[in-house]
Enzyme design. Structure first.
Site, mmCIF file in Angstrom:
data_model
loop_
_atom_site.group_PDB
_atom_site.id
_atom_site.type_symbol
_atom_site.label_atom_id
_atom_site.label_comp_id
_atom_site.label_asym_id
_atom_site.label_seq_id
_atom_site.Cartn_x
_atom_site.Cartn_y
_atom_site.Cartn_z
ATOM 1 N N HIS A 105 0.850 -1.193 0.000
ATOM 2 C CA HIS A 105 0.000 0.000 0.000
ATOM 3 C C HIS A 105 0.881 1.236 0.000
ATOM 4 O O HIS A 105 1.874 1.305 0.714
ATOM 5 C CB HIS A 105 -0.914 -0.004 1.229
ATOM 6 C CG HIS A 105 -1.966 1.051 1.186
ATOM 7 N ND1 HIS A 105 -1.755 2.330 1.649
ATOM 8 C CD2 HIS A 105 -3.235 1.026 0.722
ATOM 9 C CE1 HIS A 105 -2.858 3.043 1.467
ATOM 10 N NE2 HIS A 105 -3.773 2.284 0.923
ATOM 11 N N LEU A 126 -10.954 -3.601 2.746
ATOM 12 C CA LEU A 126 -9.933 -2.968 1.929
ATOM 13 C C LEU A 126 -8.868 -2.277 2.775
ATOM 14 O O LEU A 126 -9.186 -1.429 3.618
ATOM 15 C CB LEU A 126 -10.581 -1.952 0.980
ATOM 16 C CG LEU A 126 -9.649 -1.261 -0.022
ATOM 17 C CD1 LEU A 126 -9.040 -2.283 -0.970
ATOM 18 C CD2 LEU A 126 -10.412 -0.191 -0.794
ATOM 19 N N ASP A 127 -7.613 -2.651 2.561
ATOM 20 C CA ASP A 127 -6.449 -2.035 3.196
ATOM 21 C C ASP A 127 -6.483 -2.107 4.723
ATOM 22 O O ASP A 127 -5.933 -1.247 5.406
ATOM 23 C CB ASP A 127 -6.303 -0.567 2.754
ATOM 24 C CG ASP A 127 -6.046 -0.438 1.267
ATOM 25 O OD1 ASP A 127 -5.464 -1.373 0.687
ATOM 26 O OD2 ASP A 127 -6.429 0.584 0.680
ATOM 27 N N GLU A 128 -7.139 -3.119 5.265
ATOM 28 C CA GLU A 128 -7.212 -3.254 6.712
ATOM 29 C C GLU A 128 -6.707 -4.600 7.207
ATOM 30 O O GLU A 128 -6.909 -4.971 8.369
ATOM 31 C CB GLU A 128 -8.652 -3.017 7.195
ATOM 32 C CG GLU A 128 -9.130 -1.586 6.978
ATOM 33 C CD GLU A 128 -10.498 -1.334 7.577
ATOM 34 O OE1 GLU A 128 -10.943 -2.150 8.398
ATOM 35 O OE2 GLU A 128 -11.111 -0.303 7.223
#
Length: 279
Positions: free
Chosen positions: A187, A222-224
Site C-alpha cells: 500500500h 480494503l487495506d485493513e
C-alpha cells in the site's frame, strides 16, 4: 536435510521442551529458534529451523506425535524447496522489477512461475527474465470469471502465495477468503493513511513530513488486513508531488520485497488482526 517447523497454539507449560525433545527424537539439531507469547490473546508462536538425517515425512510424524497434546497448528517443510509465488501487476513496474532483480541475484528464496497482469504493458519485462506472463483483463462483467481463472492457476501452478506488486484491482471477499493470509499487498502509504486517488498529492497538500509504505495481508476489508512490514522516509516542504512519488516508489519496492522474504522464510504468524514477525 534442513527443515523449518512453525507452531501456533494457546500458551501453556512444556511447549518448548516438547519441541526440542521432538526435534531430538527426529535425529535433529536445532540451528535457529524463535518464540513469542502474545499477552493479549495468550497465543504462543514458535519457529524452529533444524538439520536432520530423517526424511521430511518421518520428521513430521515425530513432531506431530510429540506436540499433539498442545493441539497446535503445526507446519513443517524442507527449507531447500522455495515457495512458489504468483505475482500480479497492472502497469507500474518498480515493485515487479525489484522482485525480479532480487530473484536473479539469488537473494529472494522464492520461485515465480508466472506473472499475471490485467494490462499487458509489463509482458516484455517479465518474459525477458524467462518467466511466463498471462494477460488477464478484468472488468465489472468479467471479474468473477477472471478470479475463477486465477484460482485455477493457483492450483495448477502449485502456488503458495500471491504477491500484488501494485496490482490495481480490488479482489472479491470470496477470493480473499479462499487465499486467507496468502495474499500480500503493498500500500502506497502508512496505514491508516491517505486513501483514494492521488495519495501523494493529498500528502503534499497536507504538508506531511514523513511518507511511507505498508505491506499487509489482503482481507475483504480494503487495506485493513494484518500488517507485515512498514517503512518511512522524511521529506520537507520543498518536496514536490513528483518527488514524493519517486521517494514513495523506492519505499514501496523495499517494503514489499522484505514482506515477501519474510513470508518465504516462514517468519510471519497471524494472531487476530495483527502479525508476529521474526526477523
Amino acid at each position: 536435510m534442513n527443515l523449518i517447523a512453525t507452531l501456533q497454539c494457546a500458551d501453556q507449560p512444556g511447549i518448548v521442551h516438547a519441541m526440542t525433545s521432538s526435534v531430538l527424537a527426529a535425529e535433529g539439531n536445532i540451528i535457529e529458534n524463535q518464540q513469542f507469547t502474545d499477552p493479549v490473546t495468550n497465543t504462543f508462536v514458535m519457529r524452529t529451523r533444524f538439520e536432520t538425517n530423517s526424511s521430511l515425512e518421518k520428521a513430521r510424524e515425530v513432531l506431530v506425535d510429540g506436540l499433539a497434546k498442545f493441539n497446535p497448528v503445526l507446519n513443517l517443510r524442507d527449507n531447500a524447496t522455495p515457495k512458489r509465488a504468483l505475482v500480479m501487476v497492472t502497469k507500474e513496474s518498480h515493485c515487479l522489477r525489484d522482485l525480479l532483480y532480487l530473484l536473479e541475484l539469488g537473494e529472494l528464496p522464492i520461485e515465480i512461475p508466472l506473472v499475471v497482469g490485467n494490462h499487458d504493458e509489463l509482458k516484455s519485462l517479465v518474459e525477458s527474465h524467462g518467466i511466463k506472463f498471462k494477460h488477464l483483463p478484468v472488468s465489472a462483467d468479467s471479474k468473477v470469471e477472471a478470479e475463477k481463472e486465477l484460482l485455477s492457476i493457483v492450483g495448477s501452478e502449485k502456488i503458495d502465495f500471491v504477491v500484488l506488486a501494485r496490482y490495481m484491482q480490488i479482489l472479491s471477499p470470496s477470493f480473499c477468503s479462499q487465499l486467507s493470509n496468502r495474499i500480500i499487498n503493498i500500500h502506497h502509504s502508512f496505514l491508516p493513511g491517505f486513501k483514494g486517488a492521488k495519495p501523494y498529492h493529498q500528502a503534499h497538500e497536507k504538508g506531511v513530513k514523513i511518507i511511507g509504505a505498508t505491506a499487509h495481508f489482503v482481507t475483504e476489508d480494503l487495506d485493513e488486513g494484518p500488517i507485515i512490514e512498514q517503512d518511512v522516509a522524511h521529506v520537507t516542504h520543498a518536496s514536490s508531488p513528483e518527488q514524493l512519488i519517486a521517494i514513495g516508489r523506492d519505499i514501496e519496492r523495499r517494503v514489499l520485497a522484505k514482506a515477501v522474504r519474510l513470508f518465504a522464510e516462514d517468519r510471519i504468524f497471524v494472531v487476530g488482526n495483527r502479525t508476529v514477525v521474526f526477523n
